[in-house]
Write a protein that holds these residues in place. Structure first.
Motif, short mmCIF file in Angstrom:
data_model
loop_
_atom_site.label_atom_id
_atom_site.label_comp_id
_atom_site.label_asym_id
_atom_site.label_seq_id
_atom_site.Cartn_x
_atom_site.Cartn_y
_atom_site.Cartn_z
N LEU A 286 -21.47 76.76 -10.28
CA LEU A 286 -19.51 76.37 -10.67
C LEU A 286 -19.54 75.73 -8.84
N SER A 287 -19.33 76.53 -7.67
CA SER A 287 -19.53 76.15 -6.90
C SER A 287 -19.68 74.95 -5.86
N TYR A 288 -19.83 73.47 -6.98
CA TYR A 288 -20.42 72.48 -6.48
C TYR A 288 -19.67 71.48 -6.55
N LEU A 289 -19.34 70.32 -6.03
CA LEU A 289 -17.99 69.49 -5.97
C LEU A 289 -18.86 68.51 -6.60
N ASN A 290 -17.64 67.89 -7.74
CA ASN A 290 -17.68 67.09 -9.42
C ASN A 290 -17.91 65.68 -7.99
N SER A 291 -18.45 64.60 -8.76
CA SER A 291 -18.98 63.07 -7.96
C SER A 291 -17.97 62.74 -7.67
N ASP A 292 -16.80 63.23 -8.06
CA ASP A 292 -15.03 62.77 -7.86
C ASP A 292 -14.93 63.46 -6.52
N GLY A 293 -15.45 64.33 -5.65
CA GLY A 293 -15.25 65.01 -5.13
C GLY A 293 -14.04 66.39 -5.24
N THR A 294 -13.56 66.53 -6.63
CA THR A 294 -12.76 67.69 -7.02
C THR A 294 -14.27 69.01 -7.45
N GLU A 295 -13.16 69.98 -7.19
CA GLU A 295 -14.40 71.45 -7.39
C GLU A 295 -13.80 70.92 -9.52
N ASP A 296 -14.51 72.52 -9.47
CA ASP A 296 -14.38 72.55 -11.07
C ASP A 296 -13.35 73.51 -10.95
N GLY A 297 -12.73 73.72 -12.23
CA GLY A 297 -12.01 74.73 -12.13
C GLY A 297 -11.63 75.64 -12.93
N ASN A 298 -13.15 76.01 -13.27
CA ASN A 298 -13.24 77.18 -13.67
C ASN A 298 -13.91 78.37 -13.29
N LEU B 204 -14.57 80.55 -20.02
CA LEU B 204 -15.35 80.75 -18.92
C LEU B 204 -16.69 79.66 -20.10
N GLU B 205 -16.72 79.99 -21.28
CA GLU B 205 -17.95 79.31 -21.79
C GLU B 205 -18.13 77.66 -22.24
N HIS B 206 -16.59 77.91 -21.93
CA HIS B 206 -16.40 76.05 -21.83
C HIS B 206 -16.93 75.20 -20.95
N SER B 207 -17.36 76.58 -20.02
CA SER B 207 -18.12 75.18 -18.46
C SER B 207 -19.40 74.69 -18.28
N SER B 208 -19.04 74.50 -17.18
CA SER B 208 -20.56 73.08 -17.49
C SER B 208 -21.96 74.32 -16.33
N SER B 209 -21.78 75.08 -16.80
CA SER B 209 -22.97 76.14 -16.22
C SER B 209 -23.99 77.06 -16.98
N ASN B 210 -24.81 77.26 -16.61
CA ASN B 210 -25.84 77.89 -17.14
C ASN B 210 -25.73 79.35 -18.25
N GLY B 211 -24.82 80.26 -16.47
CA GLY B 211 -23.99 81.25 -16.91
C GLY B 211 -23.23 81.75 -18.04
N ARG B 212 -22.76 80.42 -18.84
CA ARG B 212 -21.99 80.52 -19.77
C ARG B 212 -22.76 81.54 -21.05
N ASP B 213 -24.06 81.86 -20.71
CA ASP B 213 -24.57 82.49 -22.15
C ASP B 213 -24.42 83.44 -21.90
N TYR B 214 -24.50 84.04 -20.94
CA TYR B 214 -24.22 85.56 -20.94
C TYR B 214 -22.85 86.22 -20.89
N LEU B 215 -21.47 84.81 -21.08
CA LEU B 215 -20.07 85.16 -21.52
C LEU B 215 -20.01 86.48 -23.49
N PRO B 216 -20.70 85.56 -24.19
CA PRO B 216 -20.77 86.21 -25.71
C PRO B 216 -20.73 87.79 -25.49
N ILE B 217 -21.94 88.25 -24.00
CA ILE B 217 -22.23 89.54 -24.33
C ILE B 217 -20.96 90.04 -23.52
N LEU B 218 -20.29 90.03 -22.78
CA LEU B 218 -19.24 90.63 -22.02
C LEU B 218 -18.17 91.11 -23.06
N ARG B 219 -18.28 89.94 -23.88
CA ARG B 219 -17.10 90.17 -24.76
C ARG B 219 -17.31 90.32 -25.89
N GLY B 220 -18.29 90.72 -26.49
CA GLY B 220 -19.18 92.11 -27.12
C GLY B 220 -18.48 93.00 -26.49
#
Length: 131
Positions: free
Chosen positions: A36-48, A99-115
């Motif tokens: 999530l640290s990369y800037l979007n195409s319009d130069g904004t950062e990901d709020g997540n 965070l599960e709605h973010s555009s990251s591959n790591g969001r797949d691990y969040l259900p483990i944390l919620r569990g």
């Protein structure tokens, strides 16, 4: 965390689960931050990206609240720590869902944390009855 723990505290299942949640949230946050640290195409950062720091902060505060509730002698002050612990787990759970709605591959691990948070809540309910 440099707390002097009462001898029985390190054996409590709720305390052990809080320590597991701290480690898990730090690892997940590190993974998510890289995506999530990369800037979007319009130069904004990901709020997540800010929620990644929130889950670390909230999970890190779980153990001190357990310690404070165990050490407190007066029931009204003990209840304040228990309410704070409830609020922390609620916010941590909600930030995981965000965070599960973010555009990251790591969001797949969040259900483990919620569990793990679900297991923590069950332990919390039974632990609260012992105080």
């Amino acid at each position: 965390m440099n707390y002097t723990l009462p001898s029985h505290l390190s054996d409590l299942p709720i305390y052990k689960k809080a320590m597991d949640i701290i480690m898990l949230s730090r690892n997940i946050s590190t993974y998510l931050t890289q995506d999530l640290s990369y800037l979007n195409s319009d130069g904004t950062e990901d709020g997540n990206i800010y929620f990644t720091g929130d889950i670390i902060q909230q999970s890190t505060n779980l153990a001190p609240e357990i310690i404070n509730a165990e050490r407190e002698r007066y029931s009204d002050k003990k209840h304040k720590h228990l309410e704070s612990l409830d609020l922390l787990t609620f916010r941590l759970y909600n930030n995981c869902k965000r965070l599960e709605h973010s555009s990251s591959n790591g969001r797949d691990y969040l259900p483990i944390l919620r569990g793990e948070l679900g297991k923590f809540r069950k332990l919390q309910r039974s632990w609260m009855l012992t105080l």
